[in-house]
Design a protein around this motif. Sequence first.
Motif, PDB file in Angstrom:
ATOM      1  N   THR C  81       0.856  -1.192   0.000  1.00 51.84           N
ATOM      2  CA  THR C  81       0.000   0.000   0.000  1.00 51.84           C
ATOM      3  C   THR C  81       0.890   1.240   0.000  1.00 51.84           C
ATOM      4  N   ALA C  82       0.249   2.372  -0.118  1.00 50.38           N
ATOM      5  CA  ALA C  82       0.992   3.635  -0.076  1.00 50.38           C
ATOM      6  C   ALA C  82       0.109   4.707   0.521  1.00 50.38           C
ATOM      7  N   THR C  83       0.776   5.678   1.151  1.00 48.44           N
ATOM      8  CA  THR C  83      -0.012   6.762   1.748  1.00 48.44           C
ATOM      9  C   THR C  83       0.889   7.976   1.932  1.00 48.44           C
ATOM     10  N   SER C  84       0.356   8.917   2.680  1.00 45.12           N
ATOM     11  CA  SER C  84       1.113  10.127   2.946  1.00 45.12           C
ATOM     12  C   SER C  84       0.452  10.890   4.096  1.00 45.12           C
ATOM     13  N   SER C  85       1.283  11.583   4.854  1.00 46.40           N
ATOM     14  CA  SER C  85       0.806  12.616   5.771  1.00 46.40           C
ATOM     15  C   SER C  85      -0.440  12.260   6.596  1.00 46.40           C
ATOM     16  N   GLN C  86      -1.545  12.938   6.313  1.00 54.79           N
ATOM     17  CA  GLN C  86      -2.791  12.730   7.078  1.00 54.79           C
ATOM     18  C   GLN C  86      -3.196  11.257   7.076  1.00 54.79           C
ATOM     19  N   GLY C  87      -3.004  10.658   5.937  1.00 52.23           N
ATOM     20  CA  GLY C  87      -3.370   9.250   5.809  1.00 52.23           C
ATOM     21  C   GLY C  87      -2.555   8.387   6.743  1.00 52.23           C
ATOM     22  N   LEU C  88      -1.283   8.702   6.810  1.00 52.11           N
ATOM     23  CA  LEU C  88      -0.401   7.945   7.691  1.00 52.11           C
ATOM     24  C   LEU C  88      -0.790   8.163   9.151  1.00 52.11           C
ATOM     25  N   MET C  89      -1.134   9.426   9.434  1.00 50.14           N
ATOM     26  CA  MET C  89      -1.555   9.764  10.798  1.00 50.14           C
ATOM     27  C   MET C  89      -2.822   8.989  11.172  1.00 50.14           C
ATOM     28  N   LEU C  90      -3.748   8.896  10.216  1.00 47.07           N
ATOM     29  CA  LEU C  90      -5.000   8.186  10.483  1.00 47.07           C
ATOM     30  C   LEU C  90      -4.717   6.699  10.711  1.00 47.07           C
ATOM     31  N   MET C  91      -3.687   6.213  10.066  1.00 50.09           N
ATOM     32  CA  MET C  91      -3.331   4.798  10.224  1.00 50.09           C
ATOM     33  C   MET C  91      -2.623   4.505  11.541  1.00 50.09           C
ATOM     34  N   HIS C  92      -2.231   5.542  12.237  1.00 50.19           N
ATOM     35  CA  HIS C  92      -1.297   5.354  13.351  1.00 50.19           C
ATOM     36  C   HIS C  92      -1.617   4.166  14.252  1.00 50.19           C
ATOM     37  N   GLU C  93      -2.880   4.089  14.673  1.00 47.09           N
ATOM     38  CA  GLU C  93      -3.279   2.985  15.561  1.00 47.09           C
ATOM     39  C   GLU C  93      -2.917   1.641  14.933  1.00 47.09           C
ATOM     40  N   LEU C  94      -3.196   1.545  13.640  1.00 48.55           N
ATOM     41  CA  LEU C  94      -3.018   0.258  12.976  1.00 48.55           C
ATOM     42  C   LEU C  94      -1.575  -0.017  12.593  1.00 48.55           C
ATOM     43  N   LEU C  95      -0.736   1.024  12.629  1.00 47.99           N
ATOM     44  CA  LEU C  95       0.684   0.772  12.367  1.00 47.99           C
ATOM     45  C   LEU C  95       1.243  -0.099  13.497  1.00 47.99           C
ATOM     46  N   HIS C  96       0.835   0.251  14.714  1.00 48.06           N
ATOM     47  CA  HIS C  96       1.209  -0.603  15.856  1.00 48.06           C
ATOM     48  C   HIS C  96       0.629  -1.997  15.667  1.00 48.06           C
ATOM     49  N   PHE C  97      -0.616  -2.000  15.233  1.00 48.38           N
ATOM     50  CA  PHE C  97      -1.333  -3.272  15.075  1.00 48.38           C
ATOM     51  C   PHE C  97      -0.599  -4.159  14.064  1.00 48.38           C
ATOM     52  N   ALA C  98      -0.091  -3.525  13.006  1.00 45.06           N
ATOM     53  CA  ALA C  98       0.575  -4.281  11.947  1.00 45.06           C
ATOM     54  C   ALA C  98       1.861  -4.921  12.460  1.00 45.06           C
ATOM     55  N   SER C  99       2.660  -4.153  13.186  1.00 43.83           N
ATOM     56  CA  SER C  99       3.919  -4.722  13.668  1.00 43.83           C
ATOM     57  C   SER C  99       3.653  -5.760  14.743  1.00 43.83           C
ATOM     58  N   GLY C 100       2.653  -5.476  15.619  1.00 44.40           N
ATOM     59  CA  GLY C 100       2.280  -6.471  16.635  1.00 44.40           C
ATOM     60  C   GLY C 100       1.774  -7.746  15.985  1.00 44.40           C
ATOM     61  N   SER C 101       1.175  -7.600  14.806  1.00 40.57           N
ATOM     62  CA  SER C 101       0.676  -8.761  14.075  1.00 40.57           C
ATOM     63  C   SER C 101       1.791  -9.445  13.289  1.00 40.57           C
ATOM     64  N   ARG C 102       2.963  -8.809  13.291  1.00 44.20           N
ATOM     65  CA  ARG C 102       4.123  -9.311  12.527  1.00 44.20           C
ATOM     66  C   ARG C 102       3.733  -9.528  11.066  1.00 44.20           C
ATOM     67  N   ALA C 103       3.046  -8.502  10.550  1.00 42.54           N
ATOM     68  CA  ALA C 103       2.563  -8.572   9.173  1.00 42.54           C
ATOM     69  C   ALA C 103       3.538  -7.819   8.264  1.00 42.54           C
ATOM     70  N   PRO C 104       4.234  -8.521   7.358  1.00 41.62           N
ATOM     71  CA  PRO C 104       5.290  -7.878   6.562  1.00 41.62           C
ATOM     72  C   PRO C 104       4.742  -7.076   5.388  1.00 41.62           C
ATOM     73  N   ILE C 105       3.908  -6.103   5.726  1.00 43.82           N
ATOM     74  CA  ILE C 105       3.348  -5.216   4.708  1.00 43.82           C
ATOM     75  C   ILE C 105       4.440  -4.246   4.257  1.00 43.82           C
ATOM     76  N   VAL C 106       4.457  -3.921   2.979  1.00 44.64           N
ATOM     77  CA  VAL C 106       5.349  -2.847   2.540  1.00 44.64           C
ATOM     78  C   VAL C 106       4.492  -1.669   2.115  1.00 44.64           C
ATOM     79  N   MET C 107       4.846  -0.510   2.662  1.00 38.01           N
ATOM     80  CA  MET C 107       4.060   0.699   2.385  1.00 38.01           C
ATOM     81  C   MET C 107       5.010   1.823   1.985  1.00 38.01           C
ATOM     82  N   VAL C 108       4.659   2.502   0.923  1.00 38.55           N
ATOM     83  CA  VAL C 108       5.413   3.700   0.554  1.00 38.55           C
ATOM     84  C   VAL C 108       4.731   4.887   1.213  1.00 38.55           C
ATOM     85  N   ASN C 109       5.529   5.740   1.839  1.00 43.05           N
ATOM     86  CA  ASN C 109       4.964   6.981   2.367  1.00 43.05           C
ATOM     87  C   ASN C 109       5.656   8.149   1.706  1.00 43.05           C
ATOM     88  N   ALA C 110       4.868   8.998   1.078  1.00 44.51           N
ATOM     89  CA  ALA C 110       5.419  10.235   0.530  1.00 44.51           C
ATOM     90  C   ALA C 110       5.345  11.280   1.632  1.00 44.51           C
TER      91      ALA C 110
END
Lengths: 557, 290, 385
Positions: C81-110
């Motif tokens: 996936t890819a995102t930026s700025s506000q989008g990344l901020m909105l994801m914040h909760e789930l960024l923790h969730f992703a690493s806690g899930s040990r999910a090897p997602i690759v995301m581009v952030n501009a």
Amino acid sequence: MSKAANMLSTAWTTLRSDALNTGTWRSAIPTYRYCPSPCHQACPVNNDIPAWIDGIEKGELHGAWLKLAVNNPFPSITGRVCHHPCESYCNRGQYDEKISIRMLERYLGDLSLERGWSFPAVDVAKKERVAIIGGGPAGLSAAYHLRLEGYTVEIYEARQKLGGLLRYGIPAYRLPKEVLDREIDRLLELGIEVHTDVAINTPGEYDRLQKEYDALFISTGAQRSRKLAQFEDSSGIIQDGLDYLYKVNSGQAPGLGQKVLVIGGGNTAIDTARSAKRLGADQVMIIYRRTEEEMPSQKSEILEAGEEGILFTFLASPVRIEKENGVQKLVCQKMQLGENDSSGRPRPEPIKDAYLSFEADSMIMALGSDIVMPKIGNGLEIQDSVLKVDGKQETSIKNVFAGGDLTSNIRFVSTAMGAGKKAAQQMAQLFGGNTVQGSSDLETVSFEEINTFYFPRNPAVVSGSFQLVVSDRIKNFEEVQLGISEEQAIGEATRCFNCGFCTVCDNCYYFCPDMAIARNSGEDGPNYTVLDQYCKGCGLCVRECPRGAIVLKEESK
Amino acid sequence: MKHYEIAEERVFLPGHAACPGCAMALALRYILNTVGLNAVGVIPPSCMGPMMGANPYSSMRIPIIHNSFESSASTAAGIKRAFKARGKDDVHVLALAGDGGTYDIGLQALSSVAEHNEDIMYFCMDNEGYMNTGTQKSSSTPRHAYTTSTPGGKESRKKNLVEIMAAHRVPYIATTNIGYLDDLVYKIKKAKKMQGTRIVVLLTPCIDGWGFPGNDVATMSRLAVQTGVFPLYEVEDGEKYTINHGSQGMPIENYLKRQRRYRHLSKDQIEEIQKEVDQGWQRLQKLANL
Amino acid sequence: MISKGDTMLLTGNHAAAYGAMLAQPKVIPIYPITPQTPIAEKLTEFQLEGLLQAEFITPESEHSAMAACISASLTGVRVFTATSSQGLMLMHELLHFASGSRAPIVMVNANRTFAAPWGFWADQTDSLAQRDTGWLQYYVENPQEALDTVLQAFKTAETVLLPAMVVFEAFYVSHALEVVGVPTPETVKSYLPPYEPKVMLDPEIGRSFGNVVDQKTYCQHRQTLDLAMEEVFDVAKNADDQWKGLTGRGYGLVEKYRCEDAENIIMAMGTISGTAKSAVDKMRAEGLSIGLLKVRLFRPFPVQELRGILGGRDRVIVLDRNFSPGNGGILHQELKAALYGLKSAPEIFGYLAGVGGVNVTPEKIEGLVKQSLSGQSSAKSIWGW
């Protein structure tokens, strides 16, 4: 994969919760119980009504009949003539309409005759022998229950045929002779020796029986009609009610003329009146000193008599017969109701100088009957004008039991059968056989314990009864009440709450949020098991049991 | 008598940690056992978390992912798409959320999933409040009900989730509850056979949050139907309404008086609720062309 | 054998999209946001052209996009996936969730400034604010590095089972056209094995993920995450080396430019590194002993490597295109912590350069270096824009 990538187990589940114990949360546990239904408790033979009605509902008709026959070998008979106290106590009566238990009983009984079902063969033989004196409902019932236990039973009957009151006191339009014969025949197939035309009425004969048998059961009924003193000597036009019914039932009915008066308010009065009507009397009138409300006969009988044109005069008591210009008249004093007497009914009191008179070709006295004391030893006692027995139907003479109208003023066919059954059980116990498992002191399931959600409001399928039309009825002695179809029977059985009787409906199983009820597949033993490891004691199974067959019992741990 | 015959796959296991007599646990039993083992579930924060049991134990024999509160629908969609990509499109994906997770915080994600008609089954266990956190109001809490966040009774009405979702024209929406197990199982079976976003809202009366005796969940469920508070119905393609069990004209008081959360009600308030319920019932009948 | 593949003129966004396409992710949940949107657009184009066979999910928010990323990844497929700025901020909760899930997602952030006030400019604070979420963070300098790093990120993330972010700055990279070498699918296939986790959400496995655990288990879980991060240095290094072997392009976890004997080191992330290279060349020509150290892998932070490189130097001049109010430049602070207690540690100068997307010229960098040569360092970052 790196080393850390292989260390994942902490956040992934590895075990199943059914290894855990949530039973420790519980302070009470559901318990399947035996709790009799009100109908069961009200039944004089303690018939397990919800059980066999469940059989009908499920279409297991033979099984249902077998369950019924455990307590009552004569469902075709009682299905016609029982006063059915069961229905008065039916919990469904508090909801929409009571279950027509008697009609269901008759249905099963008639079906068993139609299909020629027999009782299971008696496969035990015990050495004790019992003589039964009097082959009416009490005696036959006692014989059945003793025989089932494997005892040798012989019946002594004074008349030509067995049945007693069933045969000689109840007209065929209420109880066809064929029905009676077939149920008695089936009983006798169990291996019961019968001595008809043998009256036991001397001390010597009793003495012989006492020596020959291990126990006696006396059920000679109450065959001496009560009379009114003022009519002792009036000859010719006065008939005795019981005597008249005996003659009717033996095919020797005397002619009574066109106008017939029947004195009395019990079933005998109704039966004689309706018989006289069928035998050609133009005008039949029942004269009773109280009102319809107090009549001891069954309400349905009164209703049917009315339909057939029987007239009623209430609050009148016969005084004398007058003859005027060759016309006989019965003069009666007008009565009024006073305070309640010992029978709990209002006492009829004469109104001074108020009289009525009725023309009559003949009169039938149906005033009830008294017992004739059996001539056995010296020890028998009388209480309330009947032979005194204890709670076990045993007389004051050892190993001599008695029952039926001889020992009771409550004179119903099924009450007599109940006494016979009880005596049989007591004798079996005396002989060291089965112990009696009475349930008469248990509390019954109340209406509040029924979960009515499972029983959509639905008035009786067999409301009242199905009858021949009146014009056909009074021409002969054809049976008035008709039976019901299988469809009707199943429909009516489906309405039954089966109070307190587990019908294995699986609601307890389905409604457990903890999967703590296990269904048992085996034939024997309980239908369900509560799993101690999981049951949290919420009681939802109790609440969702449609019929109060489960209770929550507190546990101390 | 009414007789249940329900075929179950044994997916939901005993030993779970739901309160004794819990309606939700019973509902879960029939959801899981009807959908069967070829499924994956999504559980956001709700009573269903503890119900599953603490790690490493699980009371559910299907895999469950415990997702974030607001994303049950999208989480389910992610799983379904991944299975599709893996060529295992036959795996059923279930979201099992509460009313907080559906009417409130999860509505946005659900709306999106419904708009895309993602191939998932979404179950909302509606106990009309945040019961897991100790009884706070949600937008599913009915008017005048006491919660710890509406100590004087809630002033606004309950949101009509079904109509919101019906406006998305999803293939199937149904309401049901454990008072009518046959209805419940019928609807799950029906949903299971369909494709696209299927939504089932189950009223799950909460013993503690509503305040009624612990053996009464089925009775309360039925009263909710019989009084018209929660009719059991289906909406197909957002258009076709079918009422399965509706109001029997029973006064609302029969339902309210058995619950502690309503014990403060005045006569006027009861009448007001009655009126609202009547209007709702009439509206539903109209939608069903009755 | 080095395979050249194609050479194309690509923006950073499109280069990243090529990288993603070559990785052949199975599920792509994505939500549009400037300046990342061209990535999403390019990927859907690839799909239409048949170059990509992925499940696209276009939900109502970045939050739902990330939720679907996590669950899809846990269902055993490669996710991008890819995102930026506000989008990344909105994801914040789930960024923790992703690493806690040990999910090897690759995301581009501009990298883009976040509101308020609104802006669309290059600023790394959005991603740096996610530094504690348990994601790998690569900061890349140009379109070519973006493409290469997306593929390296997949390889590393899927080896250690952690999600990875590939970060570049708005417009300076995202929309800047450069010549990019695009590897052949065969090259990528030989480099990146299929993603086949042992445990995943599957009825045939039957295991569940993420329910309540006790304190000890939680702690243990976090510790394992630490171990995974620790492993990243070697894994990422190997991934980079391998890539270099296949394509001739390698970057290192940190990139050294003319550092060999440099007494002074400029340190930066992203495009400023490129600008700084010209500044270094100019200052070297003027006789200043100076080099550039580009931090490419910010998470995990290569502390040991930095200590090895920087020990014995005179000065480090940190240029931060980001700002943590109350504590200044984030790289500045991180470096101070990293070098703490190091004997012969250099003096550290921190400048807030380019915050809010302000252009940082070679002359500006020269000026800041000179400022540091004549002044005293301070604990606080200095506004140097």
